[in-house]
Write a protein that holds these residues in place. Structure first.
Motif, PDB file in Angstrom:
ATOM      1  N   CYS A 244     -15.778 -25.384  68.408  1.00  0.00           N
ATOM      2  CA  CYS A 244     -16.827 -24.360  68.973  1.00  0.00           C
ATOM      3  C   CYS A 244     -18.191 -24.714  68.691  1.00  0.00           C
ATOM      4  O   CYS A 244     -18.910 -24.099  69.286  1.00  0.00           O
ATOM      5  CB  CYS A 244     -16.186 -22.964  68.672  1.00  0.00           C
ATOM      6  N   GLU A 255     -16.047 -19.821  76.963  1.00  0.00           N
ATOM      7  CA  GLU A 255     -15.044 -18.800  76.671  1.00  0.00           C
ATOM      8  C   GLU A 255     -14.088 -19.275  75.327  1.00  0.00           C
ATOM      9  O   GLU A 255     -13.430 -18.681  74.634  1.00  0.00           O
ATOM     10  CB  GLU A 255     -14.194 -18.388  77.860  1.00  0.00           C
ATOM     11  N   GLN A 258     -15.699 -19.055  71.983  1.00  0.00           N
ATOM     12  CA  GLN A 258     -15.732 -17.681  71.792  1.00  0.00           C
ATOM     13  C   GLN A 258     -14.353 -17.320  71.023  1.00  0.00           C
ATOM     14  O   GLN A 258     -14.363 -16.979  69.972  1.00  0.00           O
ATOM     15  CB  GLN A 258     -16.119 -16.705  72.853  1.00  0.00           C
ATOM     16  N   LYS A 262     -13.610 -16.648  66.974  1.00  0.00           N
ATOM     17  CA  LYS A 262     -12.611 -15.422  66.738  1.00  0.00           C
ATOM     18  C   LYS A 262     -11.659 -16.119  65.692  1.00  0.00           C
ATOM     19  O   LYS A 262     -11.261 -15.341  64.792  1.00  0.00           O
ATOM     20  CB  LYS A 262     -12.260 -14.703  67.744  1.00  0.00           C
ATOM     21  N   ILE A 284     -19.229 -12.738  65.257  1.00  0.00           N
ATOM     22  CA  ILE A 284     -18.688 -12.862  66.691  1.00  0.00           C
ATOM     23  C   ILE A 284     -19.890 -12.555  67.518  1.00  0.00           C
ATOM     24  O   ILE A 284     -20.020 -13.021  68.582  1.00  0.00           O
ATOM     25  CB  ILE A 284     -17.420 -12.078  66.752  1.00  0.00           C
ATOM     26  N   SER A 288     -21.795 -14.883  70.250  1.00  0.00           N
ATOM     27  CA  SER A 288     -21.546 -14.580  71.566  1.00  0.00           C
ATOM     28  C   SER A 288     -22.584 -14.690  72.292  1.00  0.00           C
ATOM     29  O   SER A 288     -23.022 -15.104  73.316  1.00  0.00           O
ATOM     30  CB  SER A 288     -20.876 -13.029  71.627  1.00  0.00           C
ATOM     31  N   LEU A 291     -23.833 -17.955  72.955  1.00  0.00           N
ATOM     32  CA  LEU A 291     -23.104 -18.561  73.926  1.00  0.00           C
ATOM     33  C   LEU A 291     -23.784 -18.254  75.561  1.00  0.00           C
ATOM     34  O   LEU A 291     -23.605 -18.976  76.158  1.00  0.00           O
ATOM     35  CB  LEU A 291     -21.846 -18.468  73.787  1.00  0.00           C
TER      36      LEU A 291
END
Length: 347
Positions: A244, A255, A258, A262, A284, A288, A291
């Motif tokens: 990621c 996505e 993300q 997590k 997170i 987010s 992103l």
């Protein structure tokens, strides 16, 4: 990933034990090393001054040129062995010569050398890329998966590899005969050409020996892949999930990133390496935001880890959302540092 050789190198070594390829490549260099009179005999006979390069058993990044040089001089070595056997040249009387003489009697020695070189060409770029102190862990998952696929495509049915995830690749049973191709096994253009050329020049290369070569080829690849699977960091969820932080993946599939972040946060919470759920939620949230607002920039898609450090690249983007409470910045830095791949640029 600095210090020593990486596990794919040892895996390659395991695939060639039956052919004694390492012993042969060492002998090609040893026989003429520091023996001027023998070198002179070879040069006078072959009209060539090209000699073998030293084989290095503990640094396989050096051995692609060794294999390429061996293919160049192998025909001349056959002339040399022939001259010794007909007593036109003195017999060196060494174990190196005995090894070479035995190898040159193998009608498929050139095909085997081509196979060895082909595998070296697949593995060497990976070895070169990951012998570094820079933070490259987020890239190793995709690169190692592609390395495995490059080997598997040669002897495993394509339908088993289509859309295969890294986790599936390390669990694939390559010893299962139902998974393998046999007649359509890809031995490579070089090996095919070597076999055809020998068959054209001599009728002594029986079909049975070619079939045996193909069988040993598949078994060699199988051993290599099994050893890579056994030692592969892809078995660990954290290695797969830290993808990621790969800018290209962040750009193409935010996505997925993300979800992977997590999972990383949950793992760190379970291991009590974070100060509670609230901290995890904040990481997170900040990731987010990154992103959603930053990763669509072309710089993410075109990022090249060998040209710029990952931590240095990410710092200005992440710090925009963590200047008050640098939670995500600290977490990502710790991810890279704990893995032993740098992270100083995020300090």
């Amino acid at each position: 990933m600095s210090g020593g050789e990486l596990w794919p190198a040892y895996s390659v070594k395991c695939g060639f034990t039956n052919w004694h390829m390492e012993k042969f490549l060492r002998a090609l260099h040893t026989i003429f090393h520091s023996v001027p009179s023998r070198r002179e005999d070879f040069c006078n006979l072959t009209k060539s001054k090209i000699f073998a390069l030293p084989f290095c058993g503990h640094r396989w990044v050096e051995n692609l040129p060794v294999a390429e040089r061996a293919l160049v001089i192998c025909p001349d070595m056959m002339k040399y062995v022939e001259a010794v056997s007909t007593k036109k040249l003195p017999n060196p009387g060494t174990s190196s010569y005995d090894t070479i003489a035995a190898a040159t009697k193998d009608p498929l020695i050139l095909a085997k050398l081509h196979f060895f070189r082909a595998v070296c060409r697949i593995v060497t770029p990976f070895l070169n890329k990951y012998q570094t102190n820079e933070p490259v862990l987020p890239f190793i998952g995709n690169d190692l998966a592609e390395l495995l696929k490059s080997l598997l495509r040669r002897f495993i049915k394509r339908e088993l590899l289509n859309d295969a995830t890294p986790q599936h690749l390390v669990r694939l049973d390559v010893s299962d005969m139902q998974s393998r191709v046999h007649r359509a096994v890809d031995i490579g253009i070089g090996a095919k050409a070597a076999i055809k050329e020998h068959q054209r020049q001599s009728r002594s290369t029986e079909e049975l020996s070619v079939l045996q070569f193909r069988k040993e080829y598949i078994e060699g690849l199988s051993k290599i892949v099994k050893k890579i699977q056994e030692k592969s960091p892809l078995k660990f969820p954290t290695v797969r999930q830290i993808t990621c932080l790969n800018p290209a993946v962040m750009y193409s599939d935010p996505e997925l990133c993300q979800g992977q972040m997590k999972c990383l946060v949950k793992r760190f919470l379970q291991d009590k390496q974070l100060d509670g759920v609230a901290t995890g939620d904040l990481i997170i949230q900040q990731f987010s935001q990154l992103l959603s607002l930053e990763v669509r920039k072309e710089k993410f898609l075109s990022f090249k880890p060998l040209e710029k450090r990952l931590d240095v690249f990410l710092h200005p983007y992440i710090s925009q959302y963590t200047h008050c409470i640098p939670t995500a910045l600290t977490f990502i830095r710790n991810l890279l540092l704990q893995a032993g791949y740098g992270g100083e640029g995020l300090l």
